[in-house]
Design an enzyme around this catalytic site. Structure first.
Site, PDB file in Angstrom:
ATOM      1  N   HIS A  82      36.919  50.138  40.106  1.00 43.43           N
ATOM      2  CA  HIS A  82      36.698  48.729  39.783  1.00 43.43           C
ATOM      3  C   HIS A  82      35.384  48.606  39.024  1.00 43.43           C
ATOM      4  O   HIS A  82      34.435  49.328  39.307  1.00 43.43           O
ATOM      5  CB  HIS A  82      36.655  47.882  41.058  1.00 43.43           C
ATOM      6  CG  HIS A  82      36.731  46.414  40.772  1.00 43.43           C
ATOM      7  ND1 HIS A  82      35.647  45.701  40.306  1.00 43.43           N
ATOM      8  CD2 HIS A  82      37.751  45.533  40.850  1.00 43.43           C
ATOM      9  CE1 HIS A  82      36.010  44.433  40.117  1.00 43.43           C
ATOM     10  NE2 HIS A  82      37.281  44.311  40.433  1.00 43.43           N
ATOM     11  N   LYS A 105      44.292  38.915  49.096  1.00 39.31           N
ATOM     12  CA  LYS A 105      43.442  37.729  49.208  1.00 39.31           C
ATOM     13  C   LYS A 105      43.751  37.045  50.539  1.00 39.31           C
ATOM     14  O   LYS A 105      44.840  37.208  51.053  1.00 39.31           O
ATOM     15  CB  LYS A 105      43.716  36.752  48.055  1.00 39.31           C
ATOM     16  CG  LYS A 105      43.717  37.366  46.662  1.00 39.31           C
ATOM     17  CD  LYS A 105      42.327  37.579  46.162  1.00 39.31           C
ATOM     18  CE  LYS A 105      42.342  38.112  44.718  1.00 39.31           C
ATOM     19  NZ  LYS A 105      41.005  38.445  44.232  1.00 39.31           N
TER      20      LYS A 105
END
EC number: 4.1.1.39
Length: 465
Positions: free
Chosen positions: A284, A165
């Protein structure tokens, strides 16, 4: 005489309560909410018809084939306890309706058209039974759980990951730096976020190069095998393969794909490439909640998980039970078992409508990710067991001292939980105590414990039976 034209009730042809299912049939459990005035038998038969051979009127070409051989059959209907006007309709499909080795074709048939059907207020596919005769036409996961452990030389514990992130906006150089810090601190993997593809601020080739550098540097320092899920998802299949080829040339162990936005056809091709070239494949599930979150309409995630095991992937995100993303414990563990085990017994309390025999199809590691931190470690270790990947994004990068100490905190917490479990301690009851004890000799863990001691995401799970 000719044929008898006109419209007749679906249930006359497609509702067959005395049908005995065959071992080769694909079986489906649909949650059906009929429109007012439509009897459940008619609604169930309509689903069977529209997802197999039927259309809204009799056609003369019906006489050119054997409907009895090819039609889907609604063979059982039961009301859903506690819900008004909801039924579980069980449908059996003959195997010949489906192309071998194509999840795409399977879904186009079973859920392609029928969900827009006017006689139904809502429709949800709750579960599928895939017979070995069909699952054997798929390659499945590129490598599977055991081969992955052997490649990584990591045994007896869950694997640790971290999503880098901020997910968007970092340059490739800074991104690689973040990867290196996490891996050096003790994580097994770092991860591209699902929407990191190849944007103006960070093109894919630059990211791949800097991440590979980070992996090799961290491996040299720690003596452990490391990986970063390089997201190969792209706008075209050719571009995806180009990225996977480049990853292979760099010698990294794993690539990644967003399988629902990328599509099953692309996913299956990528999985074949990964097996042929020794790459692990991380999956994902971006977009899954659009399909699976509504209780009465859509497709349950356990079906998407089964489809992924057939199409191919070595890891897939599967909820956390304890973090910020969806997941009721029994139901989550139900589809976690469907991903990992060879044979799963029917168990309605866990949402498993059919016994599923995967024969020898390799298993998939479930990934727990989203809003989890060191205080969750005992619960995660107990719930998911060794064959899982625990992913802490903010729970690593949010550490007050930086990424590497954040990684250290997670690794120390994990090793402490695994050791405590192996010594016979009860993680559910003594979890906080185990973490506190470990933090006495790990300042990094102590700092993490302090930061996240009050964080909770207290909402009831939507995914209930």
């Amino acid at each position: 005489v000719g044929f008898k034209a006109g419209v007749k009730d679906y249930k006359l042809t497609y509702y067959t309560p005395d049908y005995e299912t065959k071992a080769t049939d694909i079986l489906a459990a649909f949650r059906v909410t009929p429109q007012p005035g439509v009897p459940p038998e008619e609604a169930g038969a309509a689903v069977a018809a529209e997802s197999s051979t039927g259309t809204w009127t009799t056609v003369w070409t019906d006489g050119l084939t054997s409907l009895d051989r090819y039609k889907g059959r609604c063979y059982h209907i039961e009301p859903v306890a506690g819900e008004e006007n909801q039924y579980i309709a069980y449908v059996a499909y003959p195997l010949d309706l489906f192309e071998e080795g194509s999840v795409t074709n399977m879904f186009t048939s079973i859920v392609g058209n029928v969900f827009g059907f006017k006689a139904l207020r809502a429709l949800r596919l709750e579960d599928l039974r895939i017979p070995p005769a069909y699952s054997k036409t798929f390659q499945g996961p590129p490598h599977g759980i055991q081969v992955e452990r052997d490649k990584l030389n990591k045994y007896g514990r869950p694997l640790l990951g971290c999503t880098i992130k901020p997910k968007l906006g970092l340059s490739a150089k800074n991104y690689g730096r973040a990867v290196y810090e996490c891996l050096r601190g003790g994580l097994d993997f770092t991860k591209d976020d699902e929407n990191v593809n190849s944007q103006p601020f960070m093109r894919w080739r630059d990211r791949f190069l800097f991440c590979a550098e980070a992996i090799y540097k961290a491996q040299a320092e720690t003596g452990e095998i490391k990986g970063h899920y390089l997201n190969a998802t792209a706008g075209t299949w050719e571009e995806m393969i180009k990225r996977a080829v480049f990853a292979r040339e760099l010698g990294v162990p794993i690539v990644m794909h967003d399988y629902l936005t990328g599509g099953f056809t692309a996913n299956t091709s990528l999985a074949h490439y990964c097996r042929d070239n020794g790459l692990l494949l991380h999956i994902h599930r971006a977009m899954h909640a659009v399909i699976d979150r509504q209780k009465n309409h859509g497709i349950h995630f356990r079906v998407l998980a089964k489809a992924l095991r057939m199409s191919g992937g070595d890891h897939i995100h599967a909820g956390t039970v304890v973090g910020k993303l969806e997941g009721e414990r029994d139901i989550t563990l139900g589809f976690v078992d469907l991903l990992r085990e060879d044979y799963i017994e029917q168990d309605r309390t866990r949402g498993i409508y059919f016994s599923q025999d995967w024969v020898s199809l390799p298993g998939v590691l479930p990934v727990a990710s989203g809003g989890i931190h060191v205080w969750h470690m005992p619960a995660l270790t107990e719930i998911f067991g060794d064959d899982s990947v625990l992913q802490f994004g903010g729970g690593t990068l949010g550490h007050p001292w930086g990424n590497a100490p954040g990684a250290v905190a997670n690794r120390v917490a994990l090793e402490a939980c695994v050791q405590a479990r192996n010594e016979g301690r009860d993680l559910a009851r003594e979890g906080n105590e185990i973490i506190r004890e470990a933090s006495k000799w790990s300042p990094e863990l102590a700092a993490a414990c302090e930061v996240w001691k009050e964080i909770k995401f207290e909402f009831p799970a939507m995914d209930t039976l």
